[in-house]
Write a protein that holds these residues in place. Sequence first.
Motif, PDB file in Angstrom:
ATOM      1  N   GLN A   1       0.819  -1.213   0.000  1.00 15.68           N
ATOM      2  CA  GLN A   1       0.000   0.000   0.000  1.00 15.68           C
ATOM      3  C   GLN A   1       0.853   1.264   0.000  1.00 15.68           C
TER       4      GLN A   1
ATOM      5  N   LEU B   1      -7.588  -2.964  10.173  1.00 11.35           N
ATOM      6  CA  LEU B   1      -7.973  -2.553   8.818  1.00 11.35           C
ATOM      7  C   LEU B   1      -8.635  -1.173   8.839  1.00 11.35           C
TER       8      LEU B   1
ATOM      9  N   PRO C   1     -15.939   4.001   7.667  1.00 13.14           N
ATOM     10  CA  PRO C   1     -16.071   4.122   6.209  1.00 13.14           C
ATOM     11  C   PRO C   1     -15.464   2.941   5.446  1.00 13.14           C
ATOM     12  N   LEU C   2     -14.611   2.173   6.118  1.00 12.86           N
ATOM     13  CA  LEU C   2     -14.064   0.957   5.504  1.00 12.86           C
ATOM     14  C   LEU C   2     -15.184   0.085   4.932  1.00 12.86           C
ATOM     15  N   TYR C   3     -16.287  -0.044   5.703  1.00 18.46           N
ATOM     16  CA  TYR C   3     -17.337  -0.991   5.326  1.00 18.46           C
ATOM     17  C   TYR C   3     -18.234  -0.468   4.208  1.00 18.46           C
TER      18      TYR C   3
ATOM     19  N   PHE D   1     -14.725 -11.585  -1.049  1.00 15.39           N
ATOM     20  CA  PHE D   1     -13.349 -11.198  -0.725  1.00 15.39           C
ATOM     21  C   PHE D   1     -12.455 -11.494  -1.923  1.00 15.39           C
TER      22      PHE D   1
ATOM     23  N   HIS E   1     -10.153  -8.703  -4.301  1.00 17.84           N
ATOM     24  CA  HIS E   1      -8.700  -8.799  -4.511  1.00 17.84           C
ATOM     25  C   HIS E   1      -8.370  -9.161  -5.962  1.00 17.84           C
TER      26      HIS E   1
ATOM     27  N   VAL F   1      -8.261  -6.169  -8.158  1.00 22.16           N
ATOM     28  CA  VAL F   1      -7.028  -5.408  -7.941  1.00 22.16           C
ATOM     29  C   VAL F   1      -5.887  -6.087  -8.692  1.00 22.16           C
TER      30      VAL F   1
ATOM     31  N   TRP G   1     -11.904   3.675  -5.118  1.00 21.05           N
ATOM     32  CA  TRP G   1     -11.195   4.058  -3.875  1.00 21.05           C
ATOM     33  C   TRP G   1      -9.678   3.887  -3.990  1.00 21.05           C
TER      34      TRP G   1
ATOM     35  N   PRO H   1      -4.817   0.597  -2.708  1.00 21.16           N
ATOM     36  CA  PRO H   1      -4.526   0.369  -1.280  1.00 21.16           C
ATOM     37  C   PRO H   1      -5.796   0.158  -0.452  1.00 21.16           C
ATOM     38  N   GLN H   2      -6.826   0.974  -0.672  1.00 21.58           N
ATOM     39  CA  GLN H   2      -8.057   0.809   0.107  1.00 21.58           C
ATOM     40  C   GLN H   2      -8.810  -0.468  -0.302  1.00 21.58           C
TER      41      GLN H   2
ATOM     42  N   ILE I   1      -7.521  -3.250  -1.150  1.00 24.28           N
ATOM     43  CA  ILE I   1      -6.865  -4.368  -0.448  1.00 24.28           C
ATOM     44  C   ILE I   1      -7.459  -4.489   0.956  1.00 24.28           C
ATOM     45  N   ASN I   2      -7.620  -3.346   1.640  1.00 22.89           N
ATOM     46  CA  ASN I   2      -8.255  -3.368   2.970  1.00 22.89           C
ATOM     47  C   ASN I   2      -9.681  -3.904   2.901  1.00 22.89           C
TER      48      ASN I   2
ATOM     49  N   THR J   1      -9.742  -7.743   2.408  1.00 18.32           N
ATOM     50  CA  THR J   1      -9.348  -8.466   3.613  1.00 18.32           C
ATOM     51  C   THR J   1     -10.458  -8.387   4.669  1.00 18.32           C
ATOM     52  N   ALA J   2     -11.072  -7.206   4.812  1.00 19.33           N
ATOM     53  CA  ALA J   2     -12.164  -7.067   5.790  1.00 19.33           C
ATOM     54  C   ALA J   2     -13.316  -8.022   5.455  1.00 19.33           C
TER      55      ALA J   2
ATOM     56  N   ARG K   1     -13.095 -10.907   4.093  1.00 12.75           N
ATOM     57  CA  ARG K   1     -12.706 -12.257   4.531  1.00 12.75           C
ATOM     58  C   ARG K   1     -12.796 -12.423   6.050  1.00 12.75           C
ATOM     59  N   ILE K   2     -12.431 -11.379   6.783  1.00 12.96           N
ATOM     60  CA  ILE K   2     -12.529 -11.458   8.247  1.00 12.96           C
ATOM     61  C   ILE K   2     -13.999 -11.596   8.649  1.00 12.96           C
TER      62      ILE K   2
END
Lengths: 341, 341
Positions: free
Chosen positions: A95, A159, B28-30, B87, B91, B94, B111, B114-115, B117-118, B121-122, B124-125
């Motif tokens: 990143q 994250l 805002p990630l979500y 997920f 990715h 990207v 976005w 870099p965002q 990628i976040n 991953t989120a 998948r979590i």
Amino acid sequence: METPIILSKYRQAIADEMRSQLEPCISPLYAMLRYHLGWEDAHGNRIETPSGKALRPALCLMACEALSGGFERALPAAAAVELLHNFSLIHDDVQDDDRERRGRPTVWALWGKPQAINAGTAMRILAGMSIQRMAERGANPELVLRLQCLLDETTLLLLEGQYLDIYFESCQRVGLDEYLRMIERKTVALIACSLELGGMIASDDPCVLATLRRCGEQLGFAFQVQDDLLGIWGDERLTGKPVGADIRRKKKSFPIVLAWEQAGEADRQELASIYSQPEVSESDLGRVMEILDHAGSRRRGRTLVQGYSAQAVVDFESLGPPAWAHAAFRELVTFLTERDH
Amino acid sequence: METPIILSKYRQAIADEMRSQLEPCISPLYAMLRYHLGWEDAHGNRIETPSGKALRPALCLMACEALSGGFERALPAAAAVELLHNFSLIHDDVQDDDRERRGRPTVWALWGKPQAINAGTAMRILAGMSIQRMAERGANPELVLRLQCLLDETTLLLLEGQYLDIYFESCQRVGLDEYLRMIERKTVALIACSLELGGMIASDDPCVLATLRRCGEQLGFAFQVQDDLLGIWGDERLTGKPVGADIRRKKKSFPIVLAWEQAGEADRQELASIYSQPEVSESDLGRVMEILDHAGSRRRGRTLVQGYSAQAVVDFESLGPPAWAHAAFRELVTFLTERDH
């Protein structure tokens, strides 16, 4: 400054636990992970490189041992926090476009960004699977689920923090409260989680666990603010980064965030003008350093670090740990907050 | 071709389960995740977009219902496989530099990588946390751990498959065995996992679970080979991709891998020469299509798809499912393997 006893004490056990999980993985995917961890070179040959501090797993094991007298049961959780930390480093390097870490090319610099994304995600999955190994070794399944739940929640916080850190790059100015919210997620959460996981394996007293968590939070804030101070005033020969590195990168780190809050109108306007340029020139770098001096960023940062770390020690001691743990925790806190690289 | 009943039957319950988990997330990630899932536009406003097939969660719920008479208990596992699938899509976009998916800009196109990628991953979590919700609803903790273990192992297989897929881009030629190993991980594993998770919630008979898994594997191979056929001979108006799209992208998909194995020496040399050019020209595209014809790639692909799907049906029926499930599974298999987009 010598390595604190707590970091050297558990080092081998942590490495053995991680290796026993990662060495049998045969897909070439995992070669990237072993490379990143410093166990192999880019061609898969075994090498000996100085490893990282392994701070987080040591905190996990120490919490468990201080509360229960043994640390072995917590080894899978300790490996998990170290794997989680390394997942975030691999994605971070992608990143941030960083080509080097600890004097070696980063995973993406060798395998390309698409593969490094896979490597980082795999590292995070292995973190969860490491916790699963506790169940295979006879741990209570309900405890294992609680540990996994904390690991998952911590990953989401990481994250969210990373989201904010990247988002802040596009903001000219970030407030102190926003900065604290970011580091609370990006750095503090995992340090607190490390102590709490170790604690959960040893005890189910909610007061003990809440105190351990708060202790970890204080330590995490102290650690990150110190890191930010080193990012500007760190000794180039020790940190490997030039003086003012974080200013050149326009990072919204603690000293600059504080200066925006504390500086007079003229200094603020100058900061705004310098940060609106595409690059920070050598003379501008000098001016920013002067503005940080006026604002007392370094002094105030040190005061903050000392306040956080003193509180972390008070919290830890309130748990009535054995004398060795008491001394080891103090030594660790001093090491982390007085460190010069 | 009409949507099979099994996909429409569970659609609302799956969406409700996922929304109840994701809507309360405030960082805002979500917002990136809800955007990707088609629930919101880029500004966070609710929208109604046609959603994906939700094939994997439907398989999970059907397996549970066919074996136990109810599907509600399996909803968190169904949501988990859909989140896991998404997920991998975030990715993937990207990694492949794809700016569009289902007619909308991809997460990274809006976005930045870099965002995104976040965000991936989120997602998948959250898949793992969805399984955790079963424990909150009273499921046996040991069962929840076994489900999580399968979800983790499947994610690693997905990543190993994605590793190979990206690695193959730099190979001039990929063998049929290597191709099968790649899709076994990248596509087949998750389809098999979806059926197996649903089965595990309904039954702990190892024979039943092994049969379900094998059934899912056959279905997965059929699905991916069909997908590869559509990637070359699919109707442009239906797939949204031009004829020969996968040839232009030099993808090592089934028809081309088979042609390398089956073609005569002259055709092989021509393939090698075309694939060593930086771009595939319009006239080369025509020549590759001819070589695929000579090699019988389309016909052999269809035979393979039919063989896999017949075996999937045999496996499913060997479990002695109720008549509705029997009919529903046959309808689904026909839909997936006769589909034209």
